[in-house]
Design a protein around this motif. Structure first.
Motif, PDB file in Angstrom:
ATOM      1  N   PHE A   1      58.036 -64.489 -75.189  1.00 38.12           N
ATOM      2  CA  PHE A   1      59.823 -62.595 -74.739  1.00 38.12           C
ATOM      3  C   PHE A   1      58.446 -61.997 -75.060  1.00 38.12           C
ATOM      4  O   PHE A   1      58.993 -60.975 -73.751  1.00 38.12           O
ATOM      5  N   PHE A   2      57.703 -61.198 -75.829  1.00 40.27           N
ATOM      6  CA  PHE A   2      57.909 -60.180 -75.753  1.00 40.27           C
ATOM      7  C   PHE A   2      56.346 -59.931 -74.664  1.00 40.27           C
ATOM      8  O   PHE A   2      56.690 -59.305 -73.418  1.00 40.27           O
ATOM      9  N   VAL A   3      55.044 -60.716 -74.274  1.00 38.33           N
ATOM     10  CA  VAL A   3      54.471 -60.497 -72.805  1.00 38.33           C
ATOM     11  C   VAL A   3      55.079 -60.868 -71.660  1.00 38.33           C
ATOM     12  O   VAL A   3      55.344 -60.193 -70.872  1.00 38.33           O
ATOM     13  N   ILE A   4      56.811 -61.480 -71.853  1.00 38.90           N
ATOM     14  CA  ILE A   4      57.284 -61.448 -70.173  1.00 38.90           C
ATOM     15  C   ILE A   4      57.879 -60.302 -70.075  1.00 38.90           C
ATOM     16  O   ILE A   4      57.917 -59.874 -68.944  1.00 38.90           O
ATOM     17  N   SER A   5      58.446 -60.074 -71.159  1.00 37.82           N
ATOM     18  CA  SER A   5      58.892 -58.399 -70.751  1.00 37.82           C
ATOM     19  C   SER A   5      57.920 -57.211 -70.946  1.00 37.82           C
ATOM     20  O   SER A   5      58.071 -56.764 -69.752  1.00 37.82           O
ATOM     21  N   GLY A   6      56.840 -57.702 -71.554  1.00 33.08           N
ATOM     22  CA  GLY A   6      55.636 -56.167 -70.956  1.00 33.08           C
ATOM     23  C   GLY A   6      55.378 -56.377 -69.839  1.00 33.08           C
ATOM     24  O   GLY A   6      54.565 -56.026 -69.266  1.00 33.08           O
ATOM     25  N   PHE A   7      54.934 -57.705 -69.087  1.00 32.63           N
ATOM     26  CA  PHE A   7      54.604 -57.918 -67.359  1.00 32.63           C
ATOM     27  C   PHE A   7      55.894 -57.752 -66.678  1.00 32.63           C
ATOM     28  O   PHE A   7      55.322 -56.284 -65.760  1.00 32.63           O
ATOM     29  N   LEU A   8      57.229 -58.157 -67.075  1.00 34.44           N
ATOM     30  CA  LEU A   8      57.745 -57.191 -65.811  1.00 34.44           C
ATOM     31  C   LEU A   8      58.548 -55.382 -66.080  1.00 34.44           C
ATOM     32  O   LEU A   8      58.360 -55.130 -65.047  1.00 34.44           O
ATOM     33  N   ILE A   9      58.104 -54.328 -67.329  1.00 39.72           N
ATOM     34  CA  ILE A   9      58.247 -53.903 -67.209  1.00 39.72           C
ATOM     35  C   ILE A   9      57.041 -53.336 -66.663  1.00 39.72           C
ATOM     36  O   ILE A   9      56.841 -51.758 -65.637  1.00 39.72           O
ATOM     37  N   THR A  10      55.642 -53.764 -67.631  1.00 35.68           N
ATOM     38  CA  THR A  10      54.100 -53.394 -65.917  1.00 35.68           C
ATOM     39  C   THR A  10      54.283 -53.268 -64.986  1.00 35.68           C
ATOM     40  O   THR A  10      54.166 -52.275 -64.168  1.00 35.68           O
ATOM     41  N   GLY A  11      54.869 -54.106 -64.256  1.00 35.39           N
ATOM     42  CA  GLY A  11      55.180 -54.293 -62.817  1.00 35.39           C
ATOM     43  C   GLY A  11      56.169 -53.564 -62.235  1.00 35.39           C
ATOM     44  O   GLY A  11      56.154 -52.688 -61.005  1.00 35.39           O
ATOM     45  N   LEU A  12      57.770 -53.374 -63.472  1.00 37.44           N
ATOM     46  CA  LEU A  12      58.147 -51.992 -63.109  1.00 37.44           C
ATOM     47  C   LEU A  12      57.782 -50.662 -62.305  1.00 37.44           C
ATOM     48  O   LEU A  12      57.677 -50.033 -61.077  1.00 37.44           O
ATOM     49  N   LEU A  13      56.843 -49.969 -63.539  1.00 37.63           N
ATOM     50  CA  LEU A  13      55.974 -49.180 -63.290  1.00 37.63           C
ATOM     51  C   LEU A  13      55.126 -48.254 -62.468  1.00 37.63           C
ATOM     52  O   LEU A  13      55.175 -48.186 -61.836  1.00 37.63           O
ATOM     53  N   TYR A  14      54.566 -50.097 -62.470  1.00 41.83           N
ATOM     54  CA  TYR A  14      53.217 -50.087 -61.081  1.00 41.83           C
ATOM     55  C   TYR A  14      53.769 -49.823 -59.450  1.00 41.83           C
ATOM     56  O   TYR A  14      53.262 -49.127 -58.812  1.00 41.83           O
ATOM     57  N   ARG A  15      55.196 -50.274 -59.563  1.00 41.74           N
ATOM     58  CA  ARG A  15      55.666 -49.910 -57.788  1.00 41.74           C
ATOM     59  C   ARG A  15      56.255 -49.149 -58.254  1.00 41.74           C
ATOM     60  O   ARG A  15      55.967 -48.593 -57.544  1.00 41.74           O
ATOM     61  N   GLU A  16      56.757 -48.162 -59.443  1.00 46.05           N
ATOM     62  CA  GLU A  16      57.462 -47.325 -59.129  1.00 46.05           C
ATOM     63  C   GLU A  16      55.543 -46.045 -58.730  1.00 46.05           C
ATOM     64  O   GLU A  16      55.798 -45.459 -57.614  1.00 46.05           O
ATOM     65  N   LEU A  17      54.885 -46.271 -59.526  1.00 45.59           N
ATOM     66  CA  LEU A  17      53.673 -45.669 -59.648  1.00 45.59           C
ATOM     67  C   LEU A  17      53.045 -45.719 -57.597  1.00 45.59           C
ATOM     68  O   LEU A  17      52.779 -44.677 -56.960  1.00 45.59           O
ATOM     69  N   GLY A  18      53.385 -46.947 -57.051  1.00 47.57           N
ATOM     70  CA  GLY A  18      52.444 -46.823 -55.854  1.00 47.57           C
ATOM     71  C   GLY A  18      53.899 -46.509 -54.832  1.00 47.57           C
ATOM     72  O   GLY A  18      53.368 -45.909 -54.064  1.00 47.57           O
ATOM     73  N   ARG A  19      54.884 -46.276 -55.269  1.00 51.91           N
ATOM     74  CA  ARG A  19      56.034 -45.667 -54.376  1.00 51.91           C
ATOM     75  C   ARG A  19      56.740 -44.125 -54.484  1.00 51.91           C
ATOM     76  O   ARG A  19      56.092 -43.324 -53.592  1.00 51.91           O
ATOM     77  N   SER A  20      55.448 -43.301 -55.626  1.00 50.56           N
ATOM     78  CA  SER A  20      55.717 -41.942 -55.848  1.00 50.56           C
ATOM     79  C   SER A  20      54.848 -41.602 -56.450  1.00 50.56           C
ATOM     80  O   SER A  20      55.002 -40.104 -56.111  1.00 50.56           O
ATOM     81  N   GLY A  21      53.467 -42.121 -56.600  1.00 50.04           N
ATOM     82  CA  GLY A  21      52.570 -41.528 -57.268  1.00 50.04           C
ATOM     83  C   GLY A  21      52.553 -41.350 -58.810  1.00 50.04           C
ATOM     84  O   GLY A  21      51.938 -40.435 -59.001  1.00 50.04           O
TER      85      GLY A  21
END
Length: 183
Positions: free
Chosen positions: A79-99
């Motif tokens: 569960f922690f690995v999945i949460s980390g994966f999802l949170i990292t993806g969320l932050l990565y998409r934000e970085l790609g969108r807004s820099g």
């Protein structure tokens, strides 16, 4: 004088064969259906949701019937690995969108999502504890609840018991908040 033998020229090939003369069996399969793209902003992953379900089921079975699923607590790690994966993806998409990554905005969204359910659970547990538990247990349970409300339950349980399995021997009604505190 050397006699060089020339190779015979190959016969000329006729042009392409008209399709009507070629007899190839045709398989009549329906055309592939297009897979609809997820709407913008929708990053739901049913495969990840399935893994989450398995992880939660392992933990529940481990706690309900400890001898049935040996090592069922591995579901917490999954569960922690999945949460980390999802949170990292969320932050990565934000970085790609807004820099950039706006951590304040990230935590505000997280608080908005988790706080209502956590506040309801904390309140219900406090009230039920006051009604059901011995008055001698209330100071310890109250301290556990305050730690859970401040998102430091994991630290409190680690300092007071030193071991998750020892904590299960003297359970706190707020014990399940340790994982939320870790996140």
């Amino acid at each position: 004088m050397t006699h060089v033998q020339q190779r015979p020229t190959p016969p000329r090939r006729p042009g392409p064969v008209p399709p009507a003369l070629i007899r190839v069996p045709r398989v009549h399969a329906p055309p592939p259906r297009p897979v609809p793209a997820p709407p913008p902003g929708d990053h739901f992953r049913p495969d990840i949701e399935g893994l989450r379900g398995v992880a939660v089921l392992l933990v529940v079975l481990f706690h309900a019937w400890p001898g049935l699923v040996a090592g069922g607590f591995i579901g917490v790690d999954v569960f922690f690995v999945i949460s980390g994966f999802l949170i990292t993806g969320l932050l990565y998409r934000e970085l790609g969108r807004s820099g950039r990554i706006d951590f304040a905005r990230f935590y505000v969204r997280r608080i908005r999502r988790l706080l209502p359910a956590a506040a309801l659970a904390l309140t219900a547990i406090f009230l039920l504890s006051a009604w059901l538990l011995s008055p001698l247990a209330l100071p310890r349970v109250t301290a556990d609840g305050v730690a859970a409300a401040l998102s430091v339950a994991n630290i409190r349980f680690a300092l007071t018991t030193g071991d998750y399995f020892t904590a299960v021997a003297t359970p706190s009604p707020f014990l399940h908040f340790w994982s939320l505190s870790v996140e």
